[in-house]
Scaffold this motif. Structure first.
Motif, short mmCIF file in Angstrom:
data_model
loop_
_atom_site.label_atom_id
_atom_site.label_comp_id
_atom_site.label_asym_id
_atom_site.label_seq_id
_atom_site.Cartn_x
_atom_site.Cartn_y
_atom_site.Cartn_z
N ALA A 1 2.48 19.80 4.37
CA ALA A 1 2.66 19.54 2.93
C ALA A 1 2.76 18.03 2.68
O ALA A 1 2.17 17.50 1.73
CB ALA A 1 3.91 20.24 2.42
N VAL A 2 3.49 17.34 3.59
CA VAL A 2 3.64 15.89 3.42
C VAL A 2 2.30 15.19 3.59
O VAL A 2 1.90 14.36 2.76
CB VAL A 2 4.68 15.32 4.42
CG1 VAL A 2 4.64 13.79 4.43
CG2 VAL A 2 6.07 15.80 4.08
N SER A 3 1.55 15.55 4.67
CA SER A 3 0.27 14.84 4.86
C SER A 3 -0.72 15.18 3.75
O SER A 3 -1.47 14.33 3.30
CB SER A 3 -0.33 15.03 6.24
OG SER A 3 -0.11 16.29 6.70
N ASP A 4 -0.65 16.43 3.26
CA ASP A 4 -1.52 16.79 2.14
C ASP A 4 -1.19 15.93 0.92
O ASP A 4 -2.08 15.39 0.26
CB ASP A 4 -1.29 18.28 1.83
CG ASP A 4 -2.39 18.83 0.94
OD1 ASP A 4 -3.56 18.46 1.18
OD2 ASP A 4 -2.09 19.59 0.00
N HIS A 5 0.11 15.79 0.68
CA HIS A 5 0.54 14.99 -0.49
C HIS A 5 0.08 13.53 -0.33
O HIS A 5 -0.44 12.93 -1.28
CB HIS A 5 2.07 15.04 -0.59
CG HIS A 5 2.61 14.25 -1.74
ND1 HIS A 5 2.55 14.70 -3.05
CD2 HIS A 5 3.19 13.03 -1.78
CE1 HIS A 5 3.09 13.80 -3.85
NE2 HIS A 5 3.49 12.78 -3.10
N ASN B 1 -2.40 12.41 1.43
CA ASN B 1 -3.87 12.31 1.30
C ASN B 1 -4.29 12.20 -0.15
O ASN B 1 -5.23 11.49 -0.49
CB ASN B 1 -4.56 13.53 1.93
CG ASN B 1 -4.56 13.40 3.45
OD1 ASN B 1 -4.41 12.30 3.97
ND2 ASN B 1 -4.68 14.52 4.14
N HIS B 2 -3.57 12.92 -0.99
CA HIS B 2 -3.93 12.91 -2.42
C HIS B 2 -3.29 11.75 -3.18
O HIS B 2 -3.71 11.42 -4.28
CB HIS B 2 -3.55 14.25 -3.08
CG HIS B 2 -4.46 15.36 -2.66
ND1 HIS B 2 -4.16 16.21 -1.62
CD2 HIS B 2 -5.69 15.72 -3.09
CE1 HIS B 2 -5.15 17.06 -1.43
NE2 HIS B 2 -6.10 16.78 -2.32
N ASN B 3 -2.26 11.18 -2.60
CA ASN B 3 -1.56 10.07 -3.28
C ASN B 3 -1.38 8.95 -2.25
O ASN B 3 -0.26 8.70 -1.79
CB ASN B 3 -0.19 10.52 -3.81
CG ASN B 3 -0.31 11.67 -4.78
OD1 ASN B 3 -0.62 11.49 -5.95
ND2 ASN B 3 -0.07 12.88 -4.27
N SER B 4 -2.49 8.28 -1.91
CA SER B 4 -2.43 7.34 -0.79
C SER B 4 -1.43 6.20 -1.04
O SER B 4 -0.86 5.64 -0.10
CB SER B 4 -3.81 6.77 -0.51
OG SER B 4 -4.32 6.20 -1.68
N HIS B 5 -1.19 5.87 -2.31
CA HIS B 5 -0.25 4.77 -2.59
C HIS B 5 1.16 5.12 -2.11
O HIS B 5 1.96 4.23 -1.82
CB HIS B 5 -0.24 4.46 -4.09
CG HIS B 5 0.23 5.60 -4.94
ND1 HIS B 5 -0.57 6.67 -5.26
CD2 HIS B 5 1.43 5.83 -5.51
CE1 HIS B 5 0.12 7.51 -6.02
NE2 HIS B 5 1.35 7.02 -6.17
N MET B 6 1.47 6.44 -2.02
CA MET B 6 2.82 6.82 -1.60
C MET B 6 3.09 6.42 -0.15
O MET B 6 4.23 6.18 0.22
CB MET B 6 3.02 8.33 -1.78
CG MET B 6 3.07 8.79 -3.22
SD MET B 6 4.30 7.88 -4.18
CE MET B 6 5.81 8.52 -3.50
#
Ligand SMILES: Cc1cc2nc3c(=O)[nH]c(=O)nc-3n(C[C@H](O)[C@H](O)[C@H](O)COP(=O)(O)O)c2cc1C
Length: 316
Positions: free
Chosen positions: A9-13, A15-20
């Protein structure tokens, strides 16, 4: 949720929000410890944080203050300091603080303008402005800012056996115990009807007291300058000078803490008034404290420059 699921879930997040990922890296870098911090020549805040757990590294002075700052109504030392100020001599001294103001040589300011803009609009449109135009402000505009910042607008009766009419003059920004240890100094540069120079604002008389002509001229670009602002085009600077013994005699170490809170209240009044007047302004953290103190004759022991705000007209 399993560890595997949460990792995915973290890596998915991310990937979609690279700035994070950048945000997380920044947060983590402050938790890593460096064994080299003690030998770093220039103590940037980050190197202090990184070396925090090493006995060889002293933390921030602010940390020392907070660690040693006891705030409790049960602190006997504090209670003694405070109760001393209920004595008639201390009460009378506070009630007659107008005696500290000079009358000879003081310049009368025009009455403040009554500002009509609504509070919600003024609070919401206050923004820091850095693009000064060099256009002069009027003495009335300066007087209006100063009155809102620190003007006298009330009175608290404190009758004593010696003086039935004793009263403490109350100002527009709050102050612990009504002691008002912060004095505003105006560094005028482009103010109509006012020679360039330094002036102390005297709230009781609503006057400006010129600094002695022998005092050194302010070097605006060297002492107040930051890369963001052309300081020569600001109409004036307000310098907040704290008299340590003005309130520490009563509050001990809390005196400094109170004073910094009070500076925030005063400067917010400054910003709201100048917003309503259509002036721009910007607080400055990058001024040269020691040089400015030398110029203004503050000893840097009991009297400190603790804040600075630039004011003026913006570019059209
Ligand atoms: C104590 C303090 C110091 C500041 N120092 C600077 C400064 O040196 N240079 C600057 O351009 N802005 C300075 N500012 C202004 C902030 O950058 C500004 O308040 C912040 O970006 C929020 O923007 P706003 O004031 O327009 O809402 C300072 C503000 C405060 C409260």
């Amino acid at each position: 949720m399993s560890l595997k699921d949460s990792q995915e879930a973290v890596s998915d997040h991310l990937n979609h929000n690279s700035h994070m990922a950048t945000v997380a890296a920044f947060g983590q870098q402050h938790t890593s410890v460096s064994m080299y911090s003690a030998t770093t020549v220039v103590r940037a805040p980050e190197s202090v944080v990184r070396g925090r757990w090493s006995p060889a590294v002293h933390g921030f002075l602010g940390e020392e203050l907070l660690l040693n700052h006891r705030r409790s109504g049960r602190d006997l030392g504090m209670q003694l300091g405070v109760s001393r100020f209920y004595g008639h001599d201390a009460v009378l001294s506070t009630a007659h603080s107008d005696l500290a103001e000079r009358v000879d040589g003081a310049i009368a300011l025009p009455p403040r303008r009554r500002l009509r803009s609504g509070l919600t609009d003024t609070v919401g449109t206050r923004r820091s402005g850095r693009g000064f135009s060099g256009k002069p402000v009027s003495l009335e505009e300066l007087a209006t800012v100063l009155w809102h910042a620190q003007g006298v607008s009330g009175s608290l009766p404190v009758p004593t056996a010696q003086d039935d009419d004793a009263a403490v003059a109350l100002r527009n920004a709050p102050s612990g115990g009504g002691l008002y240890p912060v004095r505003l100094t105006v560094l005028a540069q482009h103010v109509k009807g006012l020679a360039a120079g330094a002036y102390a604002y005297q709230p009781h008389g609503h006057t400006l007291l010129p600094y002695p002509p022998t005092s050194r001229p302010v070097d605006w670009s060297r002492q107040l300058g930051t890369a963001d602002v052309e300081v020569d085009k600001a109409a004036l600077a307000l310098v907040y000078v704290y008299d340590l013994y003005g309130n520490s005699q009563k509050y001990g170490d809390s005196g400094l803490v109170f004073a910094l809170i009070e500076v925030g209240g005063i400067s917010q009044n400054v910003h709201l008034a100048r917003t309503s007047l259509g002036l721009i302004g910007c607080d400055q953290g990058g001024y040269d404290k020691q040089a400015l103190e030398r110029t203004l004759g503050c000893d840097g022991t009991s009297r400190h420059v603790v804040h600075l705000t630039l004011l003026g007209h913006g570019e059209a």
